[in-house]
Write a protein that holds these residues in place. Structure first.
Motif, short mmCIF file in Angstrom:
data_model
loop_
_atom_site.label_atom_id
_atom_site.label_comp_id
_atom_site.label_asym_id
_atom_site.label_seq_id
_atom_site.Cartn_x
_atom_site.Cartn_y
_atom_site.Cartn_z
N LYS B 225 0.65 -1.28 -0.06
CA LYS B 225 0.03 0.00 -0.03
C LYS B 225 0.73 1.16 -0.04
O LYS B 225 0.53 2.23 -0.68
N GLY B 226 2.04 1.30 0.69
CA GLY B 226 2.81 2.09 0.92
C GLY B 226 3.91 2.47 -0.27
O GLY B 226 4.48 3.69 -0.43
N ALA B 227 3.74 1.73 -1.21
CA ALA B 227 4.89 1.89 -2.30
C ALA B 227 4.35 2.77 -3.56
O ALA B 227 3.13 2.83 -3.70
N LYS B 228 5.38 3.68 -3.86
CA LYS B 228 4.85 4.84 -4.97
C LYS B 228 4.59 3.90 -6.05
O LYS B 228 3.72 4.45 -6.93
N LEU B 229 5.37 2.98 -6.57
CA LEU B 229 5.24 2.12 -7.86
C LEU B 229 5.77 0.84 -7.55
O LEU B 229 6.70 0.70 -6.85
N ILE B 230 5.38 -0.04 -8.35
CA ILE B 230 6.16 -1.48 -8.53
C ILE B 230 6.51 -1.39 -10.06
O ILE B 230 5.68 -1.02 -11.10
N GLY B 231 7.55 -2.01 -10.32
CA GLY B 231 7.84 -1.87 -11.87
C GLY B 231 9.32 -2.83 -11.91
O GLY B 231 9.74 -3.29 -11.14
N ASP B 232 9.74 -2.72 -13.32
CA ASP B 232 11.02 -3.37 -13.45
C ASP B 232 12.17 -2.44 -13.22
O ASP B 232 12.08 -1.66 -12.51
N ILE B 233 13.36 -3.27 -13.51
CA ILE B 233 14.62 -2.50 -13.08
C ILE B 233 14.91 -0.91 -13.64
O ILE B 233 15.08 -0.27 -13.03
N ALA B 234 14.55 -0.89 -15.12
CA ALA B 234 14.64 0.34 -15.73
C ALA B 234 13.62 1.36 -14.92
O ALA B 234 14.09 2.45 -14.90
N SER B 235 12.56 0.62 -14.61
CA SER B 235 11.39 1.83 -14.12
C SER B 235 12.09 2.25 -12.61
O SER B 235 11.91 3.53 -12.30
N MET B 236 12.73 1.25 -11.92
CA MET B 236 13.17 1.54 -10.56
C MET B 236 14.35 2.47 -10.54
O MET B 236 14.20 3.75 -9.86
N ASN B 237 15.17 2.28 -11.34
CA ASN B 237 16.31 3.25 -11.79
C ASN B 237 15.85 4.63 -12.03
O ASN B 237 16.46 5.80 -11.81
N GLN B 238 14.87 4.68 -13.05
CA GLN B 238 14.68 5.76 -13.48
C GLN B 238 13.74 6.58 -12.43
O GLN B 238 14.07 7.92 -12.37
N ALA B 239 13.08 6.08 -11.67
CA ALA B 239 12.35 6.53 -10.53
C ALA B 239 13.40 7.14 -9.70
O ALA B 239 13.22 8.26 -8.94
N LEU B 240 14.41 6.34 -9.40
CA LEU B 240 15.54 6.78 -8.18
C LEU B 240 16.16 7.94 -8.94
O LEU B 240 16.52 8.99 -8.21
N ILE B 241 16.60 7.92 -10.23
CA ILE B 241 17.23 9.19 -10.64
C ILE B 241 16.49 10.39 -10.71
O ILE B 241 17.04 11.65 -10.47
N SER B 242 15.29 10.35 -11.21
CA SER B 242 14.06 11.60 -11.37
C SER B 242 13.97 12.18 -9.92
O SER B 242 13.63 13.43 -9.87
N GLY B 243 14.05 11.35 -8.73
CA GLY B 243 13.70 11.80 -7.49
C GLY B 243 12.27 11.29 -7.19
O GLY B 243 11.79 11.63 -6.02
N GLU B 244 11.60 10.50 -8.04
CA GLU B 244 10.31 10.13 -7.47
C GLU B 244 10.20 9.08 -6.18
O GLU B 244 9.33 9.24 -5.74
N ILE B 245 11.45 8.34 -6.28
CA ILE B 245 11.42 7.64 -4.95
C ILE B 245 12.71 7.65 -4.42
O ILE B 245 13.96 8.15 -4.98
N ASP B 246 13.03 7.32 -3.01
CA ASP B 246 14.52 7.43 -2.34
C ASP B 246 15.11 6.20 -2.23
O ASP B 246 16.16 5.94 -2.13
#
Lengths: 305, 384
Positions: B225-246
Motif C-alpha cells: 500500500k505504501g509503495a509509490k510504484l511497482i515496476g521493472d529494473i529500468a522503472s526503478m532506476n529511472q524513478a530513483l534518478i528522477s527523484g520520484e522515489i528514495d
C-alpha cells in the motif's frame, strides 16, 4: 460459352459435363484451401483448447487433459479471493476508456469527413503513425514526459513555475494511457461510420429547416451508429485486456485482470488457475460481445428497414 | 517479369507445401538421430543470451547457438518439467534449484568432475571446491558451474538516505510510516516474498506458522500500500534518478549497476547489518549455477560452452553483458580481475562486495512459497 453454343450435342450430355466440371472446380478449390484452412484452424483452436484443458487441470500441475477438477473455478469464486477487484478495475477502466474516446473521437472523425478536406489523409496518417512504434516504447515516452524533473515538470520549472502535477503511478494516468493507446481503434471505425452519412440527406434536412442539433440527433448519429458501435466494441474488448498502461504508467497502482493472469502463468506457476481466469474473462467478453451484437440491428441502423 | 496468375500462385504454394512435406522427416531425423554437434540451446537469465557473449562462440565453433532469457527460476524449471528437456542443453538458474530440485527430478545431469572441478580453484575464495551449490546433496557429483553472483536486498539513493543509515536501519526502513510513498518495489515476486518475510522479522527459508503468515499478510498489505510504484529494473532506476522515489525494495548490484555505470554512483545496493536471517544476517545473495540439461541427445557443445565462459576475457564479457553488470566468480584469477577498469569495479560495488556477501545468507527455497505468494498477490490488489 461460345464453345458450348457451337457444340454439336448441346443437350443432356453437355449439361452433365458442365455440372461435372463445376463440381470438380469446387472440389479443387476446397482441396487447395484445405491446408490453409487446417493451418488456420489449428492455429486458432490449439491455444484455446490448451487453455480450456488447463482450466480443468489439478492446480499448480501440468496434468492437462489427464486430470479433471473444478477447483480452479472454485478458487476464483471463493468470496475471500480478491481477484474480483482486478476484474472490476479492468471493466471500469475499459468502460471509461470507451466513454472518453467516444467523446474525443467523434469531433475528429467528423472533421476528417466534413471539415479537413484535402488535409484529411495527412491528419489520418498522424493518428496511424504511432501504431508503428511499440506500445511499450510509447508508454515509456509518456513516463519521461510526466516524471519528476521530466519533460513537463522540467519545462514548467524552467519557466519559473512550481512544476508539473504528480500524476504518474496513479489509476488516473493509467486511464490516460488507455485513452491514448486505443484512440485509433475508436477513431477509424467512427470515421467510416460518419462516411456513411449521405451529405444530400443532411443538406435536405437543413433546407427543410432542421437545426444543427436536430440533424445530428436524427440523421448523423443514427446513420453513423454502426461505425460508432463497432469502434466502441473494439475499444472495449482491447481495453479490458490492457495491461501495459497499468504497469508502465500506472506503476501497478492497480492490478488489472490480464496482469493477474500473467502472474498466475509466471511467478505463481499456476497455469491451471491462470487458464481458468482466462477462460472466465474470454467467456465474459464473448457473451458481452454477442449480447451487444444481438442488440444491434445493423440493417435497421443502415436504414434498410 | 512473368505475370502473376492464380494458377502460378497455386503452383508456388503447392511447391512450398511439397518442400515442407519433404523436409519434415529430415527435421525429425535431425532431432532424433543426428549428433547435435553444431547446435546449442541455452535457457538462461539475461546476459548469456547477448551477442557479446555468444557471437565469439558461434564463430569459433560454427554452431547455431540459441539462447532464451527469462527472469524467474520457476518458469525456466517448469519449461523442462513440461517436456522441453529434449530442447535445451544448458540451464542457468539461481543456486538452490540445481542441487535441491533439478538433480533429484533428473532434469539435469552431472558434469565430468575431473574436467571441471579445477576451474573452481581459480575462482574467488568463496567458491573453493567442493563448492556447496555446485555439488549434489551427496557431495560426490559436480552438477553445475558458478559464475555471476551478488548481494540482493534493497537499493537507496544515498543523497536522500545515507549508506550508514540504510545499513544500520536495515529492513525497518520499509516499516517507517515517514517513508510511505517514497519507495518502489521491484517486480520480482519470488524475492519480494523473501523480503516481506524479512520486513516482518521472519526468516523466509523455513516452514511458517499461521501466526507468522498473519504477520506476513499484514506486512505485505502495508508495504505494498505504501509503495509509490511497482515496476521493472529500468522503472526503478529511472524513478530513483528522477527523484520520484528514495529507495526500492528488492535490488542490489544486479539491478542498480547499470545506473551506477551510467554516472549515478549515489544509487547504491545496500545489505543491512542485521536482520532475522540465520546468524542475525540481514541480506540475501544469489549465485547462478549453470548445469547441463538431462537431454537424451545433449549437444557436445554444452560442455565446450561451460569451458568457454571460464576464460578470463569471456568471464569479463559475461560480467558486463548487456542489461545488468555483476561480479563473477572468475575474478579470483588475476588475469580476469585485471580486465576490470576502475569504473567497472565501482559499478559493481567491488569495494563492499566481500562484506556484503558476508552479511548475506544464500538464496534458498521457501518451503511454503505458494501460500505466501497468494497472500502477497492479494495484498497487491488492495493497492488501488
Amino acid at each position: 460459352m461460345a464453345d458450348l453454343a457451337l457444340a454439336p450435342a448441346p443437350g443432356a450430355a453437355a449439361e452433365s459435363a458442365r455440372q461435372l466440371r463445376h463440381a470438380r472446380m469446387l472440389s479443387v478449390g476446397a482441396r487447395c484451401a484445405l491446408p490453409v484452412a487446417i493451418l488456420l484452424g489449428i492455429g486458432f483452436l490449439a491455444p484455446l483448447v490448451a487453455i480450456f484443458g488447463y482450466a480443468f487441470a489439478t492446480p499448480r500441475s501440468f496434468d492437462v487433459f489427464t486430470s479433471f477438477t473444478l477447483t480452479n473455478f472454485a478458487t476464483l469464486f471463493d468470496p475471500s479471493n480478491t481477484v474480483w477487484l482486478s476484474f472490476l478495475w479492468s471493466c471500469g477502466l475499459a468502460l471509461l476508456t470507451v466513454a472518453i474516446l467516444a467523446v474525443i473521437a467523434y469531433p475528429i472523425a467528423y472533421g476528417l469527413n466534413m471539415v479537413f478536406g484535402r488535409w484529411s489523409a495527412l491528419i489520418s496518417v498522424f493518428f496511424v503513425f504511432p501504431l508503428f512504434v511499440s506500445e511499450n516504447v510509447r508508454l515509456y515516452g509518456w513516463v519521461l514526459f510526466f516524471i519528476k524533473n521530466g519533460v513537463l515538470d522540467g519545462t514548467l520549472k524552467w519557466l519559473g513555475l512550481s512544476g508539473g502535477p504528480e500524476v504518474l503511478y496513479t489509476p488516473g494516468v493509467t486511464l490516460f494511457g488507455m485513452v491514448y493507446t486505443y484512440l485509433p481503434f475508436m477513431l477509424f471505425p467512427m470515421t467510416l461510420g460518419l462516411a456513411l452519412v449521405p451529405r444530400d440527406l443532411v443538406d435536405a434536412a437543413r433546407d427543410l429547416g432542421a437545426g444543427r442539433l436536430f440533424i445530428w440527433r436524427e440523421i448523423e448519429l443514427p446513420l453513423a451508429m454502426p461505425g460508432i458501435l463497432i469502434g466502441m466494441l473494439l475499444t472495449f474488448v482491447l481495453a479490458i485486456g490492457a495491461t501495459a498502461e497499468a504497469k508502465i504508467l500506472g506503476g501497478q497502482s492497480i492490478i488489472v485482470i490480464s496482469h493477474d493472469i500473467e502472474i498466475a502463468f509466471t511467478y505463481s506457476q499456476n497455469w491451471p488457475l491462470g487458464s481458468a481466469l482466462a477462460v472466465l474473462v474470454t467467456f465474459f467478453i464473448g457473451a458481452l460481445t454477442l449480447f451487444a451484437l444481438s442488440k444491434l440491428d445493423l440493417d435497421r441502423m443502415l436504414g434498410r428497414r | 517479369m512473368a505475370p502473376v496468375s492464380r494458377r502460378s500462385v497455386l503452383k508456388g504454394m503447392g511447391a512450398g507445401f511439397g518442400a515442407l512435406a519433404a523436409a519434415g522427416p529430415l527435421f525429425n531425423a535431425n532431432k532424433a538421430f543426428a549428433a547435435r554437434e553444431k547446435e546449442l540451446n541455452i535457457l538462461c537469465w539475461e546476459g548469456y543470451n547477448s551477442a557479446q557473449v555468444l557471437d565469439p562462440f558461434r564463430s569459433k565453433t560454427g554452431a547455431t547457438v540459441k539462447a532464451e532469457s527469462l527472469t524467474n527460476d520457476p518458469t525456466m524449471i517448469n519449461r523442462l518439467r513440461a517436456g522441453e528437456i529434449n530442447t535445451w542443453d544448458l540451464i542457468n538458474v539461481n543456486n538452490p534449484w540445481a542441487r535441491k530440485v533439478m538433480l533429484p527430478e533428473k532434469l539435469i545431469k552431472p558434469l565430468p568432475k575431473a574436467e571441471f572441478e579445477p576451474y573452481f580453484d581459480k575462482m574467488l575464495p568463496m567458491f573453493k571446491p567442493p563448492y556447496k551449490w555446485a555439488m549434489s546433496d551427496s557431495g560426490t557429483e559436480l552438477i553445475g558451474m558458478a559464475q555471476r553472483f551478488g548481494p540482493y536486498s534493497f537499493v537507496v539513493n544515498t543523497d536522500k538516505i545515507s549508506r550508514k543509515t540504510a545499513e544500520d536501519t536495515g529492513w525497518d526502513l520499509f516499516n517507517d510510516p515517514a517513508l510511505a510513498g517514497k519507495y518502489g518495489i521491484l517486480e520480482s515476486d519470488d524475492w519480494n516474498v523473501f523480503n516481506i518475510f524479512i520486513i516482518a522479522g521472519i526468516d523466509p527459508f523455513k516452514v511458517h506458522t499461521p501466526e507468522e503468515f498473519a504477520k506476513f499478510e499484514e506486512t505485505a498489505k502495508r508495504v505494498f500500500k505504501g509503495a509509490k510504484l511497482i515496476g521493472d529494473i529500468a522503472s526503478m532506476n529511472q524513478a530513483l534518478i528522477s527523484g520520484e522515489i528514495d529507495l526500492h525494495m528488492t535490488g542490489g548490484t544486479y539491478s542498480v549497476s547499470p545506473a551506477r555505470a551510467d554516472g549515478h554512483p549515489n544509487l547504491r545496493g545496500i545489505t543491512p547489518l542485521k536482520g532475522p536471517l540465520p546468524g542475525g544476517k540481514g541480506g540475501i545473495a544469489w549465485i547462478e549455477i549453470t548445469s547441463t540439461v538431462n537431454n537424451p541427445n545433449l549437444s557436445p557443445l554444452a560442455l565446450e560452452f561451460l569451458k568457454y565462459v571460464q576464460a578470463p576475457d569471456i568471464a569479463h564479457t559475461v560480467a558486463f553483458a548487456e542489461g545488468t553488470f555483476n561480479p563473477v566468480a572468475q575474478m579470483g584469477s588475476k588475469a580476469c580481475f585485471d580486465l576490470f577498469t576502475k569504473d567497472e569495479l565501482d559499478a559493481i560495488q567491488w569495494d563492499s562486495l566481500d562484506e556484503e556477501m558476508a552479511r548475506s545468507v544464500e538464496y534458498d527455497i521457501v518451503p511454503d512459497y505458494d501460500k505466501a505468494l497468494d497472500l502477497m498477490n492479494a495484498a497487491k490488489r488492495l493497492r488501488g
